[in-house]
Design a protein around this motif. Structure first.
Motif, short mmCIF file in Angstrom:
data_model
loop_
_atom_site.label_atom_id
_atom_site.label_comp_id
_atom_site.label_asym_id
_atom_site.label_seq_id
_atom_site.Cartn_x
_atom_site.Cartn_y
_atom_site.Cartn_z
N SER A 188 -30.73 -13.83 -60.95
CA SER A 188 -31.76 -13.20 -60.14
C SER A 188 -33.09 -13.88 -60.42
O SER A 188 -33.24 -14.59 -61.43
CB SER A 188 -31.88 -11.71 -60.49
N ALA A 189 -34.06 -13.61 -59.55
CA ALA A 189 -35.41 -14.14 -59.79
C ALA A 189 -36.00 -13.54 -61.05
O ALA A 189 -36.65 -14.23 -61.85
CB ALA A 189 -36.30 -13.83 -58.58
N ARG A 190 -35.75 -12.24 -61.24
CA ARG A 190 -36.36 -11.59 -62.41
C ARG A 190 -35.81 -12.16 -63.72
O ARG A 190 -36.54 -12.25 -64.71
CB ARG A 190 -36.22 -10.07 -62.32
N GLU A 232 -33.11 -0.54 -57.81
CA GLU A 232 -33.40 -1.95 -58.14
C GLU A 232 -34.43 -2.14 -59.24
O GLU A 232 -34.66 -3.26 -59.68
CB GLU A 232 -33.91 -2.68 -56.90
N GLY A 279 -38.49 -5.85 -59.41
CA GLY A 279 -38.13 -7.26 -59.61
C GLY A 279 -39.28 -8.08 -60.14
O GLY A 279 -39.08 -9.09 -60.82
N VAL A 280 -40.51 -7.64 -59.86
CA VAL A 280 -41.68 -8.39 -60.32
C VAL A 280 -42.14 -7.89 -61.70
O VAL A 280 -42.41 -8.68 -62.60
CB VAL A 280 -42.85 -8.24 -59.31
N ILE A 333 -47.82 -13.56 -55.17
CA ILE A 333 -46.61 -13.27 -54.38
C ILE A 333 -46.83 -13.68 -52.93
O ILE A 333 -47.82 -13.29 -52.32
CB ILE A 333 -46.23 -11.77 -54.44
N ASP A 357 -44.67 -16.65 -56.68
CA ASP A 357 -43.47 -15.86 -56.46
C ASP A 357 -43.03 -16.05 -55.01
O ASP A 357 -43.63 -15.51 -54.08
CB ASP A 357 -43.76 -14.39 -56.77
N ALA A 373 -40.00 -15.24 -53.94
CA ALA A 373 -38.76 -14.45 -53.81
C ALA A 373 -38.41 -14.28 -52.34
O ALA A 373 -37.24 -14.29 -51.97
CB ALA A 373 -38.92 -13.09 -54.48
N HIS A 374 -39.41 -14.12 -51.48
CA HIS A 374 -39.17 -13.97 -50.04
C HIS A 374 -39.41 -15.28 -49.29
O HIS A 374 -39.34 -15.30 -48.07
CB HIS A 374 -40.12 -12.94 -49.42
N SER A 396 -35.85 -15.89 -55.07
CA SER A 396 -34.73 -14.96 -55.12
C SER A 396 -33.72 -15.41 -54.07
O SER A 396 -33.92 -15.20 -52.87
CB SER A 396 -35.21 -13.54 -54.84
N HIS A 423 -30.61 -14.52 -53.43
CA HIS A 423 -29.78 -13.52 -52.72
C HIS A 423 -30.56 -12.79 -51.63
O HIS A 423 -29.97 -12.13 -50.79
CB HIS A 423 -29.18 -12.51 -53.71
N LYS A 424 -31.89 -12.92 -51.65
CA LYS A 424 -32.67 -12.31 -50.57
C LYS A 424 -32.73 -13.23 -49.34
O LYS A 424 -33.14 -12.79 -48.28
CB LYS A 424 -34.10 -12.05 -51.03
N GLY A 464 -28.44 -14.34 -57.38
CA GLY A 464 -29.00 -15.70 -57.44
C GLY A 464 -30.51 -15.74 -57.47
O GLY A 464 -31.20 -15.10 -56.68
N LEU A 469 -40.68 -2.38 -47.89
CA LEU A 469 -41.18 -3.14 -49.06
C LEU A 469 -42.69 -2.91 -49.21
O LEU A 469 -43.43 -3.43 -48.40
CB LEU A 469 -40.92 -4.63 -48.83
N TYR A 470 -43.27 -2.25 -50.11
CA TYR A 470 -42.59 -1.46 -51.14
C TYR A 470 -42.91 0.00 -50.87
O TYR A 470 -44.10 0.32 -50.75
CB TYR A 470 -43.14 -1.81 -52.52
C1 LIG Z 1 -41.83 -10.29 -54.57
C2 LIG Z 1 -40.58 -10.20 -55.40
N1 LIG Z 1 -40.45 -11.01 -56.46
C3 LIG Z 1 -39.36 -10.99 -57.23
C4 LIG Z 1 -38.32 -10.12 -56.98
C5 LIG Z 1 -37.12 -10.16 -57.87
O1 LIG Z 1 -36.01 -10.68 -57.20
P1 LIG Z 1 -34.55 -10.54 -57.82
O2 LIG Z 1 -33.93 -9.33 -57.20
O3 LIG Z 1 -33.83 -11.78 -57.44
O4 LIG Z 1 -34.70 -10.40 -59.29
C6 LIG Z 1 -38.43 -9.24 -55.91
C7 LIG Z 1 -37.38 -8.25 -55.59
O5 LIG Z 1 -36.96 -7.46 -56.34
C8 LIG Z 1 -39.58 -9.27 -55.09
O6 LIG Z 1 -39.72 -8.44 -54.03
#
Ligand SMILES: Cc1ncc(COP(=O)(O)O)c(C=O)c1O
Length: 315
Positions: free
Chosen positions: A22-24, A56, A59-60, A102, A129, A131-132, A152, A154-155, A162, A260-261
């Protein structure tokens, strides 16, 4: 040789990529195994719009909390771009080793070069970041200026997990370790241009429908897709209808909307009325590569009906 027959140096254009579940997990690896913090300068400076969910977590924020570093938040504008004045003010405290920006929804509406000038001036590491924003960043690499980019996977791809961390500044590599190197082959097995085009097309189709019908109390957060931007979702604000009920109705009707969010992390609450309003009213349309465009009229019709039903005399 004056000019070799092939490339020999190996570091030209190189940005080592590390893969995780995951990204985190990738962010946690940077914060815990990356460069050692200076005593009074271990902090992570984050944007003020960060969410949490029971399923969840955050994630950040979770990797920051787990790293036990100090943290603080800078302000964002209404379109969630960085308030550069507030960022500069926060950086002047000298407490931060890392600054996170982000790219919400994959939108490239912050001038990252300006952010980089500010972080360079205080010697902080800029983490972008994405992720998106995997596809935005691949399509528009010049928009990125971070030392590190976090993705991220998987997003963005049809994958169950992933994450990827790309070190544009390889000097930041210490003991970080890829835990899922197999994902490199997965990511390279997709046509990024095709997926980007589909995401942009779906965004434009939904946007056009929303503009055509233009409802009171439904505001497009991202009114125009700029060249080179590839959306993760299409966000709108619902000022009159009850957002949570619209979300429930849409998902019950078979349309995978997200919010979100919807809930800010406790640490970011009560600081900024605009951010609180966004969290309370945002709802995001899916625009991913598997959205069937023939279903978009039904999506919009269901949305209109839900907004109408859930406005409860507020409109
Ligand atoms: C902006 C942002 N960064 C990072 C993450 C973390 O992603 P992941 O679910 O792959 O850990 C998320 C989602 O949770 C997110 O919305």
């Amino acid at each position: 040789m004056l000019i070799d027959k092939g490339a020999v140096k190996g570091d030209t254009g190189r940005a080592p990529a590390h893969f995780y579940e995951s990204a985190r997990a990738g962010m946690r690896d940077l914060l815990t195994r990356g460069p050692v913090p200076h005593d009074s300068r271990d902090g992570v400076l984050l944007p003020g719009y960060i969410g949490w969910s029971a399923r969840e977590g955050s994630g950040v924020f979770d990797p920051v909390r787990e790293s036990r570093r100090s943290f603080d938040f800078y302000r964002l504008h209404e379109d969630l771009s960085v308030d550069l004045d507030d960022l500069e003010r926060a950086l002047a405290t000298g407490r931060f080793q890392y600054v996170v920006v982000i790219r919400y929804f994959g939108r490239l509406n912050t001038d990252m070069r300006k952010v980089r000038e500010l972080t360079d001036a205080v010697g902080a590491v800029l983490v972008e970041d994405l992720a998106h924003g995997f596809f935005s960043s691949m399509r528009t690499p010049a928009a990125s200026a971070g030392h590190v980019a976090v993705y991220s996977l998987h997003k963005q791809f049809a994958m169950s997990d992933g994450g990827m961390v790309v070190y544009r500044d390889a000097a930041l590599l210490c003991d970080q370790r890829s835990t899922r190197p197999d994902l490199a082959a997965e990511v390279l097995s997709y046509d990024w241009t095709q997926i980007s085009d589909l995401r942009r097309r779906n965004f434009e189709l939904i946007r056009a429908e929303l503009i055509k019908r233009s409802h009171d109390g439904v505001t497009l957060m991202w009114p125009e897709l700029e060249a080179g931007e590839v959306p993760q979702t299409l966000p709108v604000l619902l000022d009159s209808a009850d957002r949570d009920l619209v979300y429930e109705d849409m998902n019950a009707a078979g349309f995978g909307m997200v919010t979100l969010y919807h809930t800010l992390i406790a640490e970011a609450r009560g600081k900024d009325a605009t951010i609180e309003r966004i969290a309370r009213t945002i709802i995001n349309f899916p625009v991913h590569q598997d959205v069937d465009p023939r279903r978009i009229p039904a999506l919009i019709a269901a949305f209109e009906a839900a907004v109408e039903r859930r406005s409860g005399g507020k409109r």
